[in-house]
Design an enzyme around this catalytic site. Structure first.
Site, PDB file in Angstrom:
ATOM      1  CE  LYS A 187      -0.509  -0.466   5.000  1.00  0.00           C
ATOM      2  NZ  LYS A 187      -0.840   0.505   5.988  1.00  0.00           N
ATOM      3  NE  ARG A 199      -6.672   0.179  11.196  1.00  0.00           N
ATOM      4  CZ  ARG A 199      -5.431   0.015  10.753  1.00  0.00           C
ATOM      5  NH1 ARG A 199      -4.581   1.018  10.730  1.00  0.00           N
ATOM      6  NH2 ARG A 199      -5.018  -1.175  10.353  1.00  0.00           N
ATOM      7  CG  HIS A 247      -3.807  -4.422  12.184  1.00  0.00           C
ATOM      8  ND1 HIS A 247      -2.749  -5.048  11.575  1.00  0.00           N
ATOM      9  CD2 HIS A 247      -3.421  -3.134  12.353  1.00  0.00           C
ATOM     10  CE1 HIS A 247      -1.769  -4.178  11.386  1.00  0.00           C
ATOM     11  NE2 HIS A 247      -2.152  -3.004  11.854  1.00  0.00           N
ATOM     12  NE  ARG A 260      -3.117  -7.950   7.840  1.00  0.00           N
ATOM     13  CZ  ARG A 260      -3.631  -8.430   8.980  1.00  0.00           C
ATOM     14  NH1 ARG A 260      -4.305  -9.571   8.990  1.00  0.00           N
ATOM     15  NH2 ARG A 260      -3.473  -7.774  10.123  1.00  0.00           N
ATOM     16  CE1 TYR A 313      12.687  32.302   2.829  1.00  0.00           C
ATOM     17  CE2 TYR A 313      12.892  29.915   2.844  1.00  0.00           C
ATOM     18  CZ  TYR A 313      12.624  31.090   2.173  1.00  0.00           C
ATOM     19  OH  TYR A 313      12.281  31.058   0.855  1.00  0.00           O
ATOM     20  CB  CYS A 336      14.351  26.308   1.815  1.00  0.00           C
ATOM     21  SG  CYS A 336      15.606  27.354   2.570  1.00  0.00           S
ATOM     22  CG  ASP A 389      11.883  24.152  -3.720  1.00  0.00           C
ATOM     23  OD1 ASP A 389      10.984  23.309  -3.799  1.00  0.00           O
ATOM     24  OD2 ASP A 389      11.677  25.379  -3.688  1.00  0.00           O
TER      25      ASP A 389
HETATM   26  N1  PLP Z   1      -2.127  -5.412   8.068  1.00  0.00           N
HETATM   27  C1  PLP Z   1      -2.833  -4.297   8.227  1.00  0.00           C
HETATM   28  C2  PLP Z   1      -4.304  -4.400   8.458  1.00  0.00           C
HETATM   29  C3  PLP Z   1      -2.207  -3.049   8.188  1.00  0.00           C
HETATM   30  O1  PLP Z   1      -2.922  -1.939   8.355  1.00  0.00           O
HETATM   31  C4  PLP Z   1      -0.806  -3.006   7.968  1.00  0.00           C
HETATM   32  C5  PLP Z   1      -0.084  -1.729   7.931  1.00  0.00           C
HETATM   33  O2  PLP Z   1      -0.432  -0.721   8.424  1.00  0.00           O
HETATM   34  C6  PLP Z   1      -0.113  -4.193   7.807  1.00  0.00           C
HETATM   35  C7  PLP Z   1      -0.798  -5.388   7.859  1.00  0.00           C
HETATM   36  C8  PLP Z   1       1.382  -4.202   7.614  1.00  0.00           C
HETATM   37  O3  PLP Z   1       1.992  -3.749   8.782  1.00  0.00           O
HETATM   38  P1  PLP Z   1       3.575  -3.662   8.889  1.00  0.00           P
HETATM   39  O4  PLP Z   1       4.001  -2.670   7.884  1.00  0.00           O
HETATM   40  O5  PLP Z   1       3.812  -3.177  10.279  1.00  0.00           O
HETATM   41  O6  PLP Z   1       4.090  -5.024   8.617  1.00  0.00           O
END
Ligand code: PLP
Length: 373
Positions: A40, A139, A170, A223, A269, A315, A317
């Site tokens: 993601k 969540r 999670h 995951r 700045y 700054c 850039d």
């Molecule tokens: N699973 C869920 C539902 C998540 O939201 C995330 C990341 O935010 C992950 C897995 C992966 O987590 P990580 O990057 O800590 O392995």
């Protein structure tokens, strides 16, 4: 967004490091457990498509994303593996997901009913769904047995519209040394899963931290996210990882301007920095518009392997550093990575800027070109 291809400032992503991190973790999994690579947010800023390719080469069998759009990017790049959207997608996009064989997450019966209406309006496509269980993250997901049982019943009654492909939760504290809350969540997960008439194809709870430190809970799919990129999910909290993670990302640039200042001369700045004598000051052509935060004033970069302090405000850039001596324009500057045996890690930058490396990777903007090695 214009990509600064002609500017000397580049994010380099080492795909061999990504393959290493993925294959080391897969080697630790039992034979029944698959890895879905979490790509993601454009692969945590590293580039979703090249990262997904490297993960697949190293043995990942599916992908997780946060948005349906991110799933469609992978499908457009011809990935045929399962793709799960981890967040809640608007139910009226169910048919788009089904048409692209993308699996969606849900956590209410109402969402299922709305999705069913959308699928019915589009020739009754079948959608793969994963049931989210809120065991303490607060969540998304079902919290109560009754609500979950009603949704399970609905899924059984509408098997023409939905394939129940997965169930997951999670963890909120898998990266912490104190495991009390983690175990309470794991217990709650097992209680809720017991409500389902049968276990779906994928039962999954593990992010990187869970898989690295609580593998016994893994279910049959993990995951795996931040550790793919070679970053310790606990920051400095739990330094012991089962194998050396290899950070994949480095950020380099060049000096575009070098000058000598004299005692009292000011920089940037607000004129917050004054030379304390004769000093060589170099200018580097990136700034907070690239995700190099303003609060990094006082931090350092590497020039010829030497740590050089960032002087004056960063700054939009450009920013300035104090050099040990006169150094030619065009000299390489390492903001994140190693030079001549000295390293600045994302964790170092995170510590100084009082955030986490996850955030820093994601905020490196698209103006910085990504180069893959
Ligand atoms: N699973 C869920 C539902 C998540 O939201 C995330 C990341 O935010 C992950 C897995 C992966 O987590 P990580 O990057 O800590 O392995």
């Amino acid at each position: 967004m214009v990509v600064g291809n002609l500017r000397p400032a580049t994010v380099t992503v080492d795909l061999a490091a990504i393959r290493h991190n993925v294959s080391e973790e897969i080697a630790r999994l039992d034979g029944h457990t698959e890895m879905f690579a979490v790509v993601k947010a454009d692969g945590y800023g590293h580039g979703a498509v090249p990262v997904a390719q490297a993960c697949a080469e190293a043995g990942a069998t599916g992908f997780c994303v946060a948005l349906l759009d991110e799933a469609l990017e992978l499908r457009a790049a011809h990935f045929t593996q399962p793709i799960l959207v981890l967040g809640i997608t608007p139910a009226n996009e169910a048919a788009i997901a089904a048409a692209n064989d993308v699996s969606l997450t849900f956590g209410t019966l109402d969402w299922l009913k709305d999705a069913q209406a959308d699928l019915a309006a589009h020739a009754h496509r079948n959608l793969k769904v994963h049931i989210a269980l809120d065991t303490g993250m607060g969540r998304i997901g079902f919290r109560e047995e009754d609500d979950l049982a009603a949704a399970a019943q609905y899924l059984t009654a509408h098997a023409d519209s939905f394939t129940t492909e997965g169930v997951f939760t999670h963890f909120a504290t898998a990266d912490e040394k104190d495991t009390t809350y983690f175990h309470a969540q794991a217990k709650r997960f097992n209680e809720l899963v017991a409500v389902l008439p049968k276990r779906p194809r994928y039962v999954h709870v593990s992010n990187s931290a869970t898989s690295l430190w609580h593998a016994a809970c893994n279910g049959n799919m993990i995951r795996f996210g931040v550790a793919i990129y070679g970053l310790n999910p606990s920051g400095r909290g739990i330094p012991e990882v089962p194998y050396p993670l290899q950070p994949a990302l480095s950020l380099t640039s060049e000096l575009t301007f070098v000058k000598q200042l004299h005692q009292g001369d000011a920089v940037s700045y607000g004129a917050t920095y004054h030379a304390s004598g004769d000093e060589w000051i170099g200018t580097i052509p990136l700034g907070y518009a690239d995700g190099w935060l303003r609060r990094l004033q006082g931090f350092h970069v590497l020039v010829n392997g030497a740590l050089c302090e960032i002087v004056g405000r960063v700054c939009m850039d450009q920013f300035m550093v104090r050099l040990p001596n006169k150094v030619p324009v065009g000299t390489k500057v390492t903001l994140v990575g190693s030079d001549q045996g000295t390293t600045i890690s994302m964790q170092d930058v995170a510590d100084y800027s009082r955030t986490i490396h996850y955030e820093l990777c994601c905020i490196l903007t698209q103006r910085l070109p990504r180069r893959y090695i």
